[in-house]
Design a protein around this motif. Sequence first.
Motif, PDB file in Angstrom:
ATOM      1  N   VAL A 105     -17.351  -8.691   3.057  1.00 49.78           N
ATOM      2  CA  VAL A 105     -18.567  -9.479   2.901  1.00 49.78           C
ATOM      3  C   VAL A 105     -18.203 -10.959   2.991  1.00 49.78           C
ATOM      4  CG1 VAL A 105     -20.359 -10.146   1.244  1.00 49.78           C
ATOM      5  CG2 VAL A 105     -19.736  -7.740   1.489  1.00 49.78           C
ATOM      6  N   GLY A 106     -18.996 -11.704   3.735  1.00 51.93           N
ATOM      7  CA  GLY A 106     -18.763 -13.137   3.878  1.00 51.93           C
ATOM      8  C   GLY A 106     -17.807 -13.489   4.998  1.00 51.93           C
ATOM      9  N   LYS A 107     -17.270 -12.490   5.673  1.00 52.94           N
ATOM     10  CA  LYS A 107     -16.346 -12.705   6.781  1.00 52.94           C
ATOM     11  C   LYS A 107     -17.004 -12.232   8.072  1.00 52.94           C
ATOM     12  CE  LYS A 107     -13.061 -14.133   4.126  1.00 52.94           C
ATOM     13  NZ  LYS A 107     -12.786 -15.548   4.061  1.00 52.94           N
ATOM     14  N   THR A 108     -16.531 -12.773   9.181  1.00 52.96           N
ATOM     15  CA  THR A 108     -16.995 -12.344  10.499  1.00 52.96           C
ATOM     16  C   THR A 108     -15.788 -12.173  11.405  1.00 52.96           C
ATOM     17  OG1 THR A 108     -17.245 -14.614  11.275  1.00 52.96           O
ATOM     18  CG2 THR A 108     -19.213 -13.563  10.309  1.00 52.96           C
ATOM     19  N   SER A 109     -16.028 -11.589  12.557  1.00 50.85           N
ATOM     20  CA  SER A 109     -15.007 -11.452  13.587  1.00 50.85           C
ATOM     21  C   SER A 109     -15.689 -11.599  14.933  1.00 50.85           C
ATOM     22  CB  SER A 109     -14.326 -10.080  13.490  1.00 50.85           C
ATOM     23  OG  SER A 109     -13.361  -9.922  14.520  1.00 50.85           O
ATOM     24  N   SER A 110     -14.959 -12.084  15.909  1.00 49.69           N
ATOM     25  CA  SER A 110     -15.494 -12.088  17.275  1.00 49.69           C
ATOM     26  C   SER A 110     -15.240 -10.704  17.878  1.00 49.69           C
ATOM     27  CB  SER A 110     -14.817 -13.164  18.121  1.00 49.69           C
ATOM     28  OG  SER A 110     -13.475 -12.792  18.403  1.00 49.69           O
ATOM     29  N   TYR A 111     -15.949 -10.408  18.931  1.00 51.64           N
ATOM     30  CA  TYR A 111     -15.766  -9.125  19.608  1.00 51.64           C
ATOM     31  C   TYR A 111     -14.339  -8.991  20.130  1.00 51.64           C
ATOM     32  CZ  TYR A 111     -20.803  -8.636  19.288  1.00 51.64           C
ATOM     33  OH  TYR A 111     -22.080  -8.526  18.811  1.00 51.64           O
ATOM     34  N   LEU A 159     -32.072 -11.260  16.138  1.00 50.71           N
ATOM     35  CA  LEU A 159     -31.163 -12.318  15.694  1.00 50.71           C
ATOM     36  C   LEU A 159     -31.586 -12.958  14.373  1.00 50.71           C
ATOM     37  CD1 LEU A 159     -30.063 -14.171  18.949  1.00 50.71           C
ATOM     38  CD2 LEU A 159     -28.758 -12.581  17.525  1.00 50.71           C
ATOM     39  N   ALA A 160     -32.888 -13.007  14.099  1.00 52.96           N
ATOM     40  CA  ALA A 160     -33.337 -13.589  12.824  1.00 52.96           C
ATOM     41  C   ALA A 160     -32.797 -12.765  11.649  1.00 52.96           C
ATOM     42  CB  ALA A 160     -34.860 -13.671  12.773  1.00 52.96           C
ATOM     43  N   ARG A 161     -32.773 -11.452  11.792  1.00 52.12           N
ATOM     44  CA  ARG A 161     -32.218 -10.609  10.721  1.00 52.12           C
ATOM     45  C   ARG A 161     -30.708 -10.821  10.611  1.00 52.12           C
ATOM     46  NH1 ARG A 161     -36.128  -6.326  12.275  1.00 52.12           N
ATOM     47  NH2 ARG A 161     -37.635  -6.314  10.569  1.00 52.12           N
ATOM     48  N   LYS A 162     -30.034 -10.878  11.744  1.00 49.49           N
ATOM     49  CA  LYS A 162     -28.586 -11.101  11.719  1.00 49.49           C
ATOM     50  C   LYS A 162     -28.274 -12.416  11.005  1.00 49.49           C
ATOM     51  CE  LYS A 162     -24.549 -11.069  14.741  1.00 49.49           C
ATOM     52  NZ  LYS A 162     -24.070 -10.510  16.005  1.00 49.49           N
ATOM     53  N   GLU A 163     -29.018 -13.461  11.347  1.00 54.10           N
ATOM     54  CA  GLU A 163     -28.823 -14.760  10.714  1.00 54.10           C
ATOM     55  C   GLU A 163     -29.042 -14.658   9.210  1.00 54.10           C
ATOM     56  OE1 GLU A 163     -30.400 -19.386  11.030  1.00 54.10           O
ATOM     57  OE2 GLU A 163     -31.203 -17.895  12.411  1.00 54.10           O
ATOM     58  N   TRP A 164     -30.103 -13.973   8.786  1.00 51.02           N
ATOM     59  CA  TRP A 164     -30.404 -13.827   7.363  1.00 51.02           C
ATOM     60  C   TRP A 164     -29.278 -13.074   6.657  1.00 51.02           C
ATOM     61  CZ3 TRP A 164     -30.756 -10.439   3.409  1.00 51.02           C
ATOM     62  CH2 TRP A 164     -31.425 -10.856   2.257  1.00 51.02           C
ATOM     63  N   LEU A 165     -28.834 -11.962   7.255  1.00 53.84           N
ATOM     64  CA  LEU A 165     -27.778 -11.153   6.630  1.00 53.84           C
ATOM     65  C   LEU A 165     -26.494 -11.959   6.462  1.00 53.84           C
ATOM     66  CD1 LEU A 165     -28.431  -7.830   8.554  1.00 53.84           C
ATOM     67  CD2 LEU A 165     -28.699  -8.151   6.080  1.00 53.84           C
ATOM     68  N   LEU A 166     -26.084 -12.690   7.494  1.00 56.47           N
ATOM     69  CA  LEU A 166     -24.859 -13.482   7.408  1.00 56.47           C
ATOM     70  C   LEU A 166     -25.002 -14.611   6.389  1.00 56.47           C
ATOM     71  CD1 LEU A 166     -23.809 -13.571  11.160  1.00 56.47           C
ATOM     72  CD2 LEU A 166     -22.709 -12.303   9.298  1.00 56.47           C
ATOM     73  N   ALA A 167     -26.152 -15.279   6.367  1.00 58.79           N
ATOM     74  CA  ALA A 167     -26.382 -16.333   5.381  1.00 58.79           C
ATOM     75  C   ALA A 167     -26.398 -15.742   3.971  1.00 58.79           C
ATOM     76  CB  ALA A 167     -27.696 -17.063   5.678  1.00 58.79           C
ATOM     77  N   HIS A 168     -27.027 -14.590   3.810  1.00 61.06           N
ATOM     78  CA  HIS A 168     -27.084 -13.899   2.516  1.00 61.06           C
ATOM     79  C   HIS A 168     -25.680 -13.592   2.006  1.00 61.06           C
ATOM     80  CE1 HIS A 168     -28.719 -11.253  -0.570  1.00 61.06           C
ATOM     81  NE2 HIS A 168     -28.091 -10.202  -0.075  1.00 61.06           N
ATOM     82  N   GLU A 169     -24.775 -13.261   2.932  1.00 59.41           N
ATOM     83  CA  GLU A 169     -23.397 -12.902   2.565  1.00 59.41           C
ATOM     84  C   GLU A 169     -22.486 -14.123   2.470  1.00 59.41           C
ATOM     85  OE1 GLU A 169     -22.146  -9.958   5.410  1.00 59.41           O
ATOM     86  OE2 GLU A 169     -23.510  -8.448   4.582  1.00 59.41           O
ATOM     87  N   GLY A 170     -23.001 -15.305   2.829  1.00 60.32           N
ATOM     88  CA  GLY A 170     -22.193 -16.509   2.756  1.00 60.32           C
ATOM     89  C   GLY A 170     -21.206 -16.666   3.887  1.00 60.32           C
ATOM     90  N   ALA A 171     -21.453 -16.046   5.023  1.00 58.43           N
ATOM     91  CA  ALA A 171     -20.539 -16.108   6.165  1.00 58.43           C
ATOM     92  C   ALA A 171     -20.771 -17.394   6.964  1.00 58.43           C
ATOM     93  CB  ALA A 171     -20.742 -14.895   7.070  1.00 58.43           C
ATOM     94  N   ALA A 172     -19.704 -17.868   7.564  1.00 58.20           N
ATOM     95  CA  ALA A 172     -19.797 -19.047   8.430  1.00 58.20           C
ATOM     96  C   ALA A 172     -20.144 -18.596   9.857  1.00 58.20           C
ATOM     97  CB  ALA A 172     -18.462 -19.799   8.436  1.00 58.20           C
ATOM     98  N   PHE A 173     -21.101 -19.271  10.456  1.00 58.55           N
ATOM     99  CA  PHE A 173     -21.475 -18.997  11.837  1.00 58.55           C
ATOM    100  C   PHE A 173     -22.244 -20.199  12.353  1.00 58.55           C
ATOM    101  CE2 PHE A 173     -24.859 -17.501   9.115  1.00 58.55           C
ATOM    102  CZ  PHE A 173     -26.035 -17.912   9.748  1.00 58.55           C
TER     103      PHE A 173
END
Length: 178
Positions: A105-111, A159-173
């Motif tokens: 949670v709060g992390k991302t990865s590129s493809y 994309l609006a949901r993706k943005e919300w989910l990542l912001a909710h988790e505190g991820a940087a994007f």
Amino acid sequence: MTAKQPQRFHLDRLETPIGTALLVTDDQGFLRALDWSDYEARLHRLLRRHYGDYVLEEASAPKDIVAALTGYFAGDLGQLKTIKWRTNGTPFQRKVWSELHKIRVGKTSSYGAFALRLNVPNAARAVGLANGANPVSVVVPCHRLIGADGSLTGYGGGLARKEWLLAHEGAAFKRPQE
């Protein structure tokens, strides 16, 4: 020769801050699919692709799944890890989904980086296709894969949901340009 019986699943709905989630579960209490009411046609396509013939009956989802999802959307982000899920798919898809579940949670990865993580460095596109075929969104966090430049890329729930989910988790994007 007897005909194969269709898979039987249960369908429930859960109101969330980003829309009505459709929860598909089985008799053993596993989450088999999670999608959004405004993408119900896609949910049925994915269920057909993964299970062939199926029957979907209106029924309450297991209380532990509902409680975990409710907790996640209320801010208890670790709740997703408690949800039991099971799905069909190709061996490669299942490998991608299993590994996606390990992105914290709060992390991302590129493809591309994710393809390297899977030891298939030239398979970023295949990772993207498997990611897009994930029937258990949010729980198997396909939203945590983003573009190499940090930008948001496709998400089956929009994309609006993706943005919300990542912001909710505190991820940087990188937020989309307005």
